[in-house]
Design a protein around this motif. Structure first.
Motif, PDB file in Angstrom:
ATOM      1  N   ASP A 128      27.362  32.369  29.282  1.00  0.00           N
ATOM      2  CA  ASP A 128      27.418  31.236  29.875  1.00  0.00           C
ATOM      3  C   ASP A 128      27.404  30.027  28.796  1.00  0.00           C
ATOM      4  O   ASP A 128      26.467  29.954  27.846  1.00  0.00           O
ATOM      5  N   ASP A 129      28.650  29.259  28.716  1.00  0.00           N
ATOM      6  CA  ASP A 129      28.840  28.361  27.750  1.00  0.00           C
ATOM      7  C   ASP A 129      27.873  27.244  27.805  1.00  0.00           C
ATOM      8  O   ASP A 129      28.014  26.351  26.748  1.00  0.00           O
ATOM      9  N   SER A 130      27.026  27.141  28.769  1.00  0.00           N
ATOM     10  CA  SER A 130      25.857  25.759  28.866  1.00  0.00           C
ATOM     11  C   SER A 130      24.619  26.278  28.292  1.00  0.00           C
ATOM     12  O   SER A 130      23.858  25.368  28.270  1.00  0.00           O
ATOM     13  N   LYS A 131      24.628  27.522  28.018  1.00  0.00           N
ATOM     14  CA  LYS A 131      23.098  27.784  27.508  1.00  0.00           C
ATOM     15  C   LYS A 131      22.974  27.179  25.789  1.00  0.00           C
ATOM     16  O   LYS A 131      23.921  26.947  25.124  1.00  0.00           O
ATOM     17  N   SER A 132      21.839  26.883  25.564  1.00  0.00           N
ATOM     18  CA  SER A 132      21.631  26.070  24.289  1.00  0.00           C
ATOM     19  C   SER A 132      21.716  27.049  23.104  1.00  0.00           C
ATOM     20  O   SER A 132      20.753  28.275  23.206  1.00  0.00           O
ATOM     21  N   ILE A 133      22.523  26.968  22.007  1.00  0.00           N
ATOM     22  CA  ILE A 133      22.640  27.670  20.763  1.00  0.00           C
ATOM     23  C   ILE A 133      22.232  26.945  19.769  1.00  0.00           C
ATOM     24  O   ILE A 133      22.776  25.821  19.412  1.00  0.00           O
ATOM     25  N   LEU A 134      21.265  27.340  18.980  1.00  0.00           N
ATOM     26  CA  LEU A 134      20.758  26.700  17.796  1.00  0.00           C
ATOM     27  C   LEU A 134      21.216  27.558  16.561  1.00  0.00           C
ATOM     28  O   LEU A 134      20.921  28.633  16.373  1.00  0.00           O
ATOM     29  N   PHE A 135      22.068  26.839  15.821  1.00  0.00           N
ATOM     30  CA  PHE A 135      22.412  27.286  14.460  1.00  0.00           C
ATOM     31  C   PHE A 135      21.726  26.779  13.147  1.00  0.00           C
ATOM     32  O   PHE A 135      21.434  25.857  13.092  1.00  0.00           O
ATOM     33  N   TYR A 136      21.442  27.717  12.393  1.00  0.00           N
ATOM     34  CA  TYR A 136      20.621  27.303  11.142  1.00  0.00           C
ATOM     35  C   TYR A 136      21.054  28.442  10.163  1.00  0.00           C
ATOM     36  O   TYR A 136      21.434  29.442  10.351  1.00  0.00           O
ATOM     37  N   CYS A 137      20.517  28.011   8.774  1.00  0.00           N
ATOM     38  CA  CYS A 137      20.546  29.011   7.644  1.00  0.00           C
ATOM     39  C   CYS A 137      19.671  28.477   6.738  1.00  0.00           C
ATOM     40  O   CYS A 137      18.594  28.713   7.017  1.00  0.00           O
ATOM     41  N   MET A 138      19.682  27.717   5.899  1.00  0.00           N
ATOM     42  CA  MET A 138      19.081  26.940   4.644  1.00  0.00           C
ATOM     43  C   MET A 138      19.430  25.541   4.819  1.00  0.00           C
ATOM     44  O   MET A 138      20.328  25.059   5.037  1.00  0.00           O
ATOM     45  N   THR A 139      18.409  24.695   4.043  1.00  0.00           N
ATOM     46  CA  THR A 139      18.842  23.467   3.688  1.00  0.00           C
ATOM     47  C   THR A 139      19.910  23.253   2.972  1.00  0.00           C
ATOM     48  O   THR A 139      20.198  24.270   1.993  1.00  0.00           O
ATOM     49  N   ASP A 140      20.464  22.460   3.162  1.00  0.00           N
ATOM     50  CA  ASP A 140      21.809  22.033   2.260  1.00  0.00           C
ATOM     51  C   ASP A 140      22.902  23.198   2.322  1.00  0.00           C
ATOM     52  O   ASP A 140      23.343  23.672   1.260  1.00  0.00           O
ATOM     53  N   CYS A 141      22.964  23.754   3.847  1.00  0.00           N
ATOM     54  CA  CYS A 141      23.758  25.055   3.632  1.00  0.00           C
ATOM     55  C   CYS A 141      24.890  24.487   4.707  1.00  0.00           C
ATOM     56  O   CYS A 141      24.750  24.401   5.908  1.00  0.00           O
ATOM     57  N   TRP A 142      26.126  24.713   4.047  1.00  0.00           N
ATOM     58  CA  TRP A 142      27.363  24.521   5.255  1.00  0.00           C
ATOM     59  C   TRP A 142      27.789  25.374   6.326  1.00  0.00           C
ATOM     60  O   TRP A 142      28.369  25.251   7.076  1.00  0.00           O
ATOM     61  N   MET A 143      27.177  26.703   5.914  1.00  0.00           N
ATOM     62  CA  MET A 143      27.513  27.874   6.863  1.00  0.00           C
ATOM     63  C   MET A 143      26.859  27.375   8.437  1.00  0.00           C
ATOM     64  O   MET A 143      27.619  27.792   9.168  1.00  0.00           O
ATOM     65  N   SER A 144      25.897  27.023   8.721  1.00  0.00           N
ATOM     66  CA  SER A 144      25.288  26.648  10.036  1.00  0.00           C
ATOM     67  C   SER A 144      26.267  25.411  10.386  1.00  0.00           C
ATOM     68  O   SER A 144      26.606  25.466  11.718  1.00  0.00           O
ATOM     69  N   TRP A 145      26.586  24.594   9.664  1.00  0.00           N
ATOM     70  CA  TRP A 145      27.504  23.458  10.089  1.00  0.00           C
ATOM     71  C   TRP A 145      28.618  23.942  10.453  1.00  0.00           C
ATOM     72  O   TRP A 145      29.177  23.636  11.700  1.00  0.00           O
ATOM     73  N   GLU A 153      33.993  23.826  19.071  1.00  0.00           N
ATOM     74  CA  GLU A 153      35.407  23.874  19.178  1.00  0.00           C
ATOM     75  C   GLU A 153      35.925  24.905  20.474  1.00  0.00           C
ATOM     76  O   GLU A 153      36.821  24.975  20.845  1.00  0.00           O
ATOM     77  N   TRP A 154      35.047  26.197  20.405  1.00  0.00           N
ATOM     78  CA  TRP A 154      35.154  27.126  21.340  1.00  0.00           C
ATOM     79  C   TRP A 154      34.786  26.721  22.852  1.00  0.00           C
ATOM     80  O   TRP A 154      34.895  27.570  23.528  1.00  0.00           O
ATOM     81  N   GLY A 155      34.570  25.594  22.853  1.00  0.00           N
ATOM     82  CA  GLY A 155      33.925  25.094  24.199  1.00  0.00           C
ATOM     83  C   GLY A 155      32.512  25.382  24.622  1.00  0.00           C
ATOM     84  O   GLY A 155      32.085  24.843  25.850  1.00  0.00           O
ATOM     85  N   TYR A 156      31.472  25.507  23.668  1.00  0.00           N
ATOM     86  CA  TYR A 156      30.148  25.770  23.917  1.00  0.00           C
ATOM     87  C   TYR A 156      29.633  24.207  24.241  1.00  0.00           C
ATOM     88  O   TYR A 156      29.925  23.354  23.542  1.00  0.00           O
ATOM     89  N   LYS A 157      28.957  24.193  25.226  1.00  0.00           N
ATOM     90  CA  LYS A 157      28.458  22.864  25.709  1.00  0.00           C
ATOM     91  C   LYS A 157      27.042  22.131  25.072  1.00  0.00           C
ATOM     92  O   LYS A 157      26.663  21.244  25.308  1.00  0.00           O
ATOM     93  N   SER A 158      26.324  23.287  24.651  1.00  0.00           N
ATOM     94  CA  SER A 158      25.029  23.000  24.251  1.00  0.00           C
ATOM     95  C   SER A 158      24.780  23.410  22.898  1.00  0.00           C
ATOM     96  O   SER A 158      23.908  24.294  22.861  1.00  0.00           O
ATOM     97  N   VAL A 159      25.309  22.995  21.779  1.00  0.00           N
ATOM     98  CA  VAL A 159      25.424  23.489  20.497  1.00  0.00           C
ATOM     99  C   VAL A 159      24.316  22.519  19.747  1.00  0.00           C
ATOM    100  O   VAL A 159      24.295  21.228  19.892  1.00  0.00           O
ATOM    101  N   LEU A 160      23.258  23.162  19.126  1.00  0.00           N
ATOM    102  CA  LEU A 160      22.382  22.368  18.523  1.00  0.00           C
ATOM    103  C   LEU A 160      22.490  22.906  17.013  1.00  0.00           C
ATOM    104  O   LEU A 160      22.760  24.111  16.592  1.00  0.00           O
TER     105      LEU A 160
END
Length: 185
Positions: A128-145, A153-160
């Motif tokens: 379900d590409d409309s489900k909310s997905i929250l990405f994180y790692c550490m402060t000042d970490c580009w991995m989550s960005w 880019e892959w079409g997920y509509k509720s990216v946090l």
């Protein structure tokens, strides 16, 4: 119009056209993925995603309104370990009920990593590409960005995107739990 007035007008126009993070001394949002120096200041924005604060992330977590994905890379087994040394998979303290989807936040993913990441998103969202997905790692970490940008880019509509990461969560006095990584091939 005098020369001074012209210069002031041009300078004001230039400042008005600059993105807010650049004016505040922040990091401008790049047009592509971050490819190196992943532990460095990050932008305040991510086009196509919603940036959330600690209090917003906490509310989402308490209400189980998002899938929390920790994308911190997993430490690799050192190649120069003496023979007979026991290596244990690393643990990490992260936000409870998260999934540690290690190594999917690099700027460039090989085919296997990209497939692993896509398959994991399908699995955890129930396709379900409309489900909310929250990405994180550490402060000042580009991995989550990077990971959040890729999901957009892959079409997920509720990216946090939660820039403070697990350490920001901990600084707020919120609970953490040990987790082992799921590692891409």
């Amino acid at each position: 119009m005098t020369k001074v007035e012209t210069v002031v007008l041009l300078a004001t126009s230039l400042l008005a056209s600059m993105p807010l993070p650049a004016l505040a001394g922040g990091v401008p949002e790049p047009s592509g993925y971050r490819m190196d120096d992943y532990r460095a200041p990050v932008p305040a924005t991510l086009r196509g995603a919603r940036v959330v604060t600690t209090s917003e992330a906490e509310a989402l977590w308490r209400e189980k309104q998002a899938i929390f994905l920790d994308v911190m890379p997993a430490p690799l087994k050192p190649a120069d370990l003496p023979a007979g040394t026991i290596w244990r998979d690393p643990t990490r303290k992260d936000i409870p009920d998260s999934i540690w989807l290690a190594n999917v936040g690099y700027g460039a993913l090989n085919k296997e990593q990209a497939k692993y990441f896509r398959d994991a998103l399908v699995k955890y969202t129930g396709n379900d590409d409309s489900k909310s997905i929250l990405f994180y790692c550490m402060t000042d970490c580009w991995m989550s960005w990077n990971a959040a940008r890729r999901a957009v880019e892959w079409g997920y509509k509720s990216v946090l995107w939660y820039p403070p990461g697990a350490d920001g969560w901990e600084r707020a006095g919120l609970p953490l739990e040990e987790r082992r990584p799921q590692v891409a091939p």
